[in-house]
Design a protein around this motif. Structure first.
Motif, PDB file in Angstrom:
ATOM      1  N   ARG A   1      -2.284  10.476   0.094  1.00 36.99           N
ATOM      2  CA  ARG A   1      -1.760  11.836   0.218  1.00 36.99           C
ATOM      3  C   ARG A   1      -0.675  11.921   1.301  1.00 36.99           C
ATOM      4  O   ARG A   1       0.386  12.512   1.092  1.00 36.99           O
ATOM      5  N   THR A   2      -0.907  11.303   2.461  1.00 38.24           N
ATOM      6  CA  THR A   2       0.069  11.376   3.553  1.00 38.24           C
ATOM      7  C   THR A   2       1.355  10.627   3.224  1.00 38.24           C
ATOM      8  O   THR A   2       2.455  11.173   3.406  1.00 38.24           O
ATOM      9  N   PRO A   3       1.297   9.373   2.726  1.00 44.00           N
ATOM     10  CA  PRO A   3       2.552   8.703   2.359  1.00 44.00           C
ATOM     11  C   PRO A   3       3.351   9.452   1.290  1.00 44.00           C
ATOM     12  O   PRO A   3       4.585   9.494   1.357  1.00 44.00           O
ATOM     13  N   ILE A   4       2.660  10.044   0.333  1.00 40.64           N
ATOM     14  CA  ILE A   4       3.378  10.777  -0.715  1.00 40.64           C
ATOM     15  C   ILE A   4       4.048  12.018  -0.125  1.00 40.64           C
ATOM     16  O   ILE A   4       5.192  12.339  -0.464  1.00 40.64           O
ATOM     17  N   SER A   5       3.346  12.710   0.772  1.00 42.21           N
ATOM     18  CA  SER A   5       3.959  13.873   1.417  1.00 42.21           C
ATOM     19  C   SER A   5       5.170  13.458   2.241  1.00 42.21           C
ATOM     20  O   SER A   5       6.190  14.161   2.272  1.00 42.21           O
ATOM     21  N   THR A   6       5.070  12.307   2.903  1.00 41.51           N
ATOM     22  CA  THR A   6       6.197  11.810   3.686  1.00 41.51           C
ATOM     23  C   THR A   6       7.373  11.473   2.776  1.00 41.51           C
ATOM     24  O   THR A   6       8.534  11.793   3.087  1.00 41.51           O
ATOM     25  N   LEU A   7       7.093  10.834   1.646  1.00 40.58           N
ATOM     26  CA  LEU A   7       8.157  10.520   0.686  1.00 40.58           C
ATOM     27  C   LEU A   7       8.828  11.793   0.181  1.00 40.58           C
ATOM     28  O   LEU A   7      10.066  11.859   0.080  1.00 40.58           O
ATOM     29  N   ARG A   8       8.032  12.790  -0.128  1.00 40.01           N
ATOM     30  CA  ARG A   8       8.582  14.034  -0.646  1.00 40.01           C
ATOM     31  C   ARG A   8       9.498  14.702   0.401  1.00 40.01           C
ATOM     32  O   ARG A   8      10.608  15.148   0.094  1.00 40.01           O
ATOM     33  N   ALA A   9       9.023  14.746   1.633  1.00 43.07           N
ATOM     34  CA  ALA A   9       9.832  15.371   2.684  1.00 43.07           C
ATOM     35  C   ALA A   9      11.105  14.577   2.959  1.00 43.07           C
ATOM     36  O   ALA A   9      12.194  15.153   3.146  1.00 43.07           O
ATOM     37  N   ALA A  10      10.972  13.238   2.960  1.00 43.46           N
ATOM     38  CA  ALA A  10      12.150  12.401   3.237  1.00 43.46           C
ATOM     39  C   ALA A  10      13.196  12.536   2.139  1.00 43.46           C
ATOM     40  O   ALA A  10      14.396  12.631   2.421  1.00 43.46           O
ATOM     41  N   THR A  11      12.760  12.566   0.879  1.00 48.53           N
ATOM     42  CA  THR A  11      13.735  12.696  -0.210  1.00 48.53           C
ATOM     43  C   THR A  11      14.416  14.065  -0.188  1.00 48.53           C
ATOM     44  O   THR A  11      15.618  14.173  -0.487  1.00 48.53           O
ATOM     45  N   GLU A  12      13.667  15.104   0.186  1.00 49.97           N
ATOM     46  CA  GLU A  12      14.274  16.431   0.265  1.00 49.97           C
ATOM     47  C   GLU A  12      15.343  16.473   1.357  1.00 49.97           C
ATOM     48  O   GLU A  12      16.423  17.060   1.173  1.00 49.97           O
ATOM     49  N   LEU A  13      15.079  15.811   2.499  1.00 48.24           N
ATOM     50  CA  LEU A  13      16.066  15.768   3.577  1.00 48.24           C
ATOM     51  C   LEU A  13      17.292  14.956   3.158  1.00 48.24           C
ATOM     52  O   LEU A  13      18.442  15.345   3.439  1.00 48.24           O
ATOM     53  N   LEU A  14      17.055  13.833   2.508  1.00 52.95           N
ATOM     54  CA  LEU A  14      18.175  12.993   2.088  1.00 52.95           C
ATOM     55  C   LEU A  14      19.027  13.690   1.037  1.00 52.95           C
ATOM     56  O   LEU A  14      20.259  13.569   1.033  1.00 52.95           O
ATOM     57  N   GLU A  15      18.391  14.421   0.122  1.00 50.35           N
ATOM     58  CA  GLU A  15      19.157  15.115  -0.918  1.00 50.35           C
ATOM     59  C   GLU A  15      20.033  16.217  -0.347  1.00 50.35           C
ATOM     60  O   GLU A  15      21.067  16.573  -0.925  1.00 50.35           O
ATOM     61  N   ASP A  16      19.641  16.762   0.807  1.00 45.87           N
ATOM     62  CA  ASP A  16      20.448  17.810   1.437  1.00 45.87           C
ATOM     63  C   ASP A  16      21.635  17.252   2.209  1.00 45.87           C
ATOM     64  O   ASP A  16      22.507  18.016   2.650  1.00 45.87           O
ATOM     65  N   SER A  17      21.651  15.938   2.385  1.00 46.37           N
ATOM     66  CA  SER A  17      22.761  15.334   3.138  1.00 46.37           C
ATOM     67  C   SER A  17      24.022  15.267   2.272  1.00 46.37           C
ATOM     68  O   SER A  17      23.973  14.910   1.088  1.00 46.37           O
ATOM     69  N   ALA A  18      25.153  15.589   2.900  1.00 44.68           N
ATOM     70  CA  ALA A  18      26.435  15.545   2.180  1.00 44.68           C
ATOM     71  C   ALA A  18      27.095  14.185   2.276  1.00 44.68           C
ATOM     72  O   ALA A  18      28.174  13.960   1.706  1.00 44.68           O
ATOM     73  N   GLU A  19      26.496  13.262   2.998  1.00 45.88           N
ATOM     74  CA  GLU A  19      27.125  11.962   3.242  1.00 45.88           C
ATOM     75  C   GLU A  19      26.662  10.893   2.256  1.00 45.88           C
ATOM     76  O   GLU A  19      27.109   9.749   2.341  1.00 45.88           O
ATOM     77  N   LEU A  20      25.760  11.231   1.359  1.00 49.10           N
ATOM     78  CA  LEU A  20      25.262  10.228   0.418  1.00 49.10           C
ATOM     79  C   LEU A  20      26.272   9.958  -0.683  1.00 49.10           C
ATOM     80  O   LEU A  20      26.888  10.889  -1.226  1.00 49.10           O
TER      81      LEU A  20
ATOM     82  N   GLN B   1      15.343   8.099  -7.656  1.00 49.60           N
ATOM     83  CA  GLN B   1      14.310   7.165  -8.099  1.00 49.60           C
ATOM     84  C   GLN B   1      13.091   7.199  -7.183  1.00 49.60           C
ATOM     85  O   GLN B   1      11.943   7.139  -7.641  1.00 49.60           O
ATOM     86  N   ILE B   2      13.354   7.314  -5.876  1.00 51.26           N
ATOM     87  CA  ILE B   2      12.245   7.400  -4.922  1.00 51.26           C
ATOM     88  C   ILE B   2      11.445   8.677  -5.150  1.00 51.26           C
ATOM     89  O   ILE B   2      10.204   8.673  -5.126  1.00 51.26           O
ATOM     90  N   ARG B   3      12.140   9.787  -5.387  1.00 54.40           N
ATOM     91  CA  ARG B   3      11.454  11.039  -5.654  1.00 54.40           C
ATOM     92  C   ARG B   3      10.607  10.938  -6.925  1.00 54.40           C
ATOM     93  O   ARG B   3       9.465  11.394  -6.979  1.00 54.40           O
ATOM     94  N   GLY B   4      11.160  10.316  -7.959  1.00 52.73           N
ATOM     95  CA  GLY B   4      10.409  10.133  -9.201  1.00 52.73           C
ATOM     96  C   GLY B   4       9.181   9.258  -9.011  1.00 52.73           C
ATOM     97  O   GLY B   4       8.118   9.526  -9.588  1.00 52.73           O
ATOM     98  N   ALA B   5       9.322   8.200  -8.155  1.00 55.52           N
ATOM     99  CA  ALA B   5       8.158   7.350  -7.886  1.00 55.52           C
ATOM    100  C   ALA B   5       7.069   8.125  -7.161  1.00 55.52           C
ATOM    101  O   ALA B   5       5.875   7.967  -7.448  1.00 55.52           O
ATOM    102  N   GLY B   6       7.471   8.995  -6.232  1.00 54.72           N
ATOM    103  CA  GLY B   6       6.496   9.820  -5.535  1.00 54.72           C
ATOM    104  C   GLY B   6       5.784  10.777  -6.473  1.00 54.72           C
ATOM    105  O   GLY B   6       4.564  10.977  -6.380  1.00 54.72           O
ATOM    106  N   GLN B   7       6.535  11.367  -7.392  1.00 54.88           N
ATOM    107  CA  GLN B   7       5.918  12.270  -8.368  1.00 54.88           C
ATOM    108  C   GLN B   7       4.965  11.519  -9.287  1.00 54.88           C
ATOM    109  O   GLN B   7       3.908  12.046  -9.659  1.00 54.88           O
ATOM    110  N   GLN B   8       5.337  10.289  -9.631  1.00 59.16           N
ATOM    111  CA  GLN B   8       4.454   9.489 -10.483  1.00 59.16           C
ATOM    112  C   GLN B   8       3.152   9.155  -9.761  1.00 59.16           C
ATOM    113  O   GLN B   8       2.062   9.233 -10.345  1.00 59.16           O
TER     114      GLN B   8
END
Length: 326
Positions: A132-151, A161-168
């Motif tokens: 549960r904790t690693p998945i929550s961390t993945l979800r939060a990290a992907t949300e922060l990365l998606e908000d970045s304009a530098e990607l 892909q990371i977000r999809g793996a977390g959802q899976q």
């Protein structure tokens, strides 16, 4: 348990039969000699009372040695399979030697099954808790990365892909919880086929559900039947089905349901694996591979079974569900 002498079953039954025969013969002999002395009517009443009393003694003996241990063992088995049970004390009286051996075997089997159930539940709880904790961390990290304009586009694709793996992973954990619930929950009861499927149509709006023998009584509580049909309907819809038909019929001592759809069916290479946990042909679309395994586990826990009927590729899938009838 303390060791003590227990009569064998053949001795108890043989003694009861011999005692009954001896009482009858003794009554005839006694009537012959007592009749002339006190009168045949008085002798018959006296002997009937004596024989009745001795027969009651034999009945009480059989009640203690045979009926009481069997009833206690049945009550123990019922308490062991009851939902939310606490510690259940085993019977302390087994009667004959054979019933003693059978009782110990049943108790040992119940303890083994209980330990397996506890292991499955503990493993499921441990896995879901630890992930549960690693998945929550993945979800939060992907949300922060998606908000970045530098990607870059490549980085965004990797984040997706990371977000999809977390959802899976999240879906697989939920499937594990459902499997554990299917094995442990008690859905014993009876419900009509029509009642079991009437609330499922809104959950599967793309399916046309056709039920024959709607008055058929299923040996499952409504909640359990809804779980079974919901997974089968969802599986059919996921494989392109537009219509699902349910037929109920009696075959000898079995109630047989056939759930048939007009989807893509099951390929010959996958037919032997569809009830295996985590096996799915729809991983990319969110399939967990646990739906049919949950159905099989729930039915098995309530005395039923499910199998895939033979069918040609592309002609839809047909599942056969069997319930033994007492």
């Amino acid at each position: 348990m303390t060791r003590k002498w227990r009569p064998s079953l053949w001795l108890v039954l043989g003694g009861a039969l011999a005692g009954t025969l001896a009482l009858s013969l003794a009554g005839i002999v006694a009537l012959r000699y007592l009749g002339p002395e006190i009168g045949f009517r008085h002798a018959a009443v006296l002997l009937a009372a004596i024989i009745g009393l001795l027969t009651a003694v034999l009945w009480l003996m059989l009640l203690r040695v045979l009926l009481r241990p069997v009833t206690a063992l049945a009550a123990y088995a019922a308490a062991m399979r009851a939902p939310g049970r606490e510690t259940v004390a085993p019977p302390d009286h087994f009667g004959t030697r054979e019933l003693h051996d059978m009782g110990l075997s049943v108790i040992d089997m119940a303890a083994t099954l209980s330990n397996r159930e506890t292991t499955v539940r503990s493993f499921t709880n441990h896995v879901t808790h630890e992930l549960r904790t690693p998945i929550s961390t993945l979800r939060a990290a992907t949300e922060l990365l998606e908000d970045s304009a530098e990607l870059s586009p490549a980085d965004r694709h990797l984040v997706a892909q990371i977000r999809g793996a977390g959802q899976q992973l999240d879906r697989q954990m939920e499937a594990l919880r459902q499997v554990a619930a299917a094995r442990e929950a008690d859905y014993r009861g009876r419900t009509r086929l029509s009642a079991a499927i009437e609330g499922l149509a809104p959950r599967h709006p793309g399916l046309r559900i056709v039920a024959g023998s709607e008055d058929a009584m299923l040996p499952l509580a409504r909640e359990g039947a809804e779980i079974v049909f919901s997974h089968l309907f969802g599986n059919a819809a996921g494989h392109g089905a537009k219509t699902v038909s349910i037929d109920a019929r009696q075959e000898a001592d079995l109630l047989v349901l056939t759930v048939r759809d007009d989807g893509r069916g099951v390929s010959s290479g996958n037919r032997e694996r569809i009830f295996e946990p985590f096996f799915t042909t729809r991983r990319d679309s969110g399939g967990t591979g646990m739906g049919l395994h949950i159905v099989a586990s729930l039915l098995r826990a309530h005395g039923g079974r499910i199998s895939l009927e033979p069918a040609a590729d592309g002609s839809g899938a047909a599942f056969r569900i069997e319930f033994p009838q007492a």
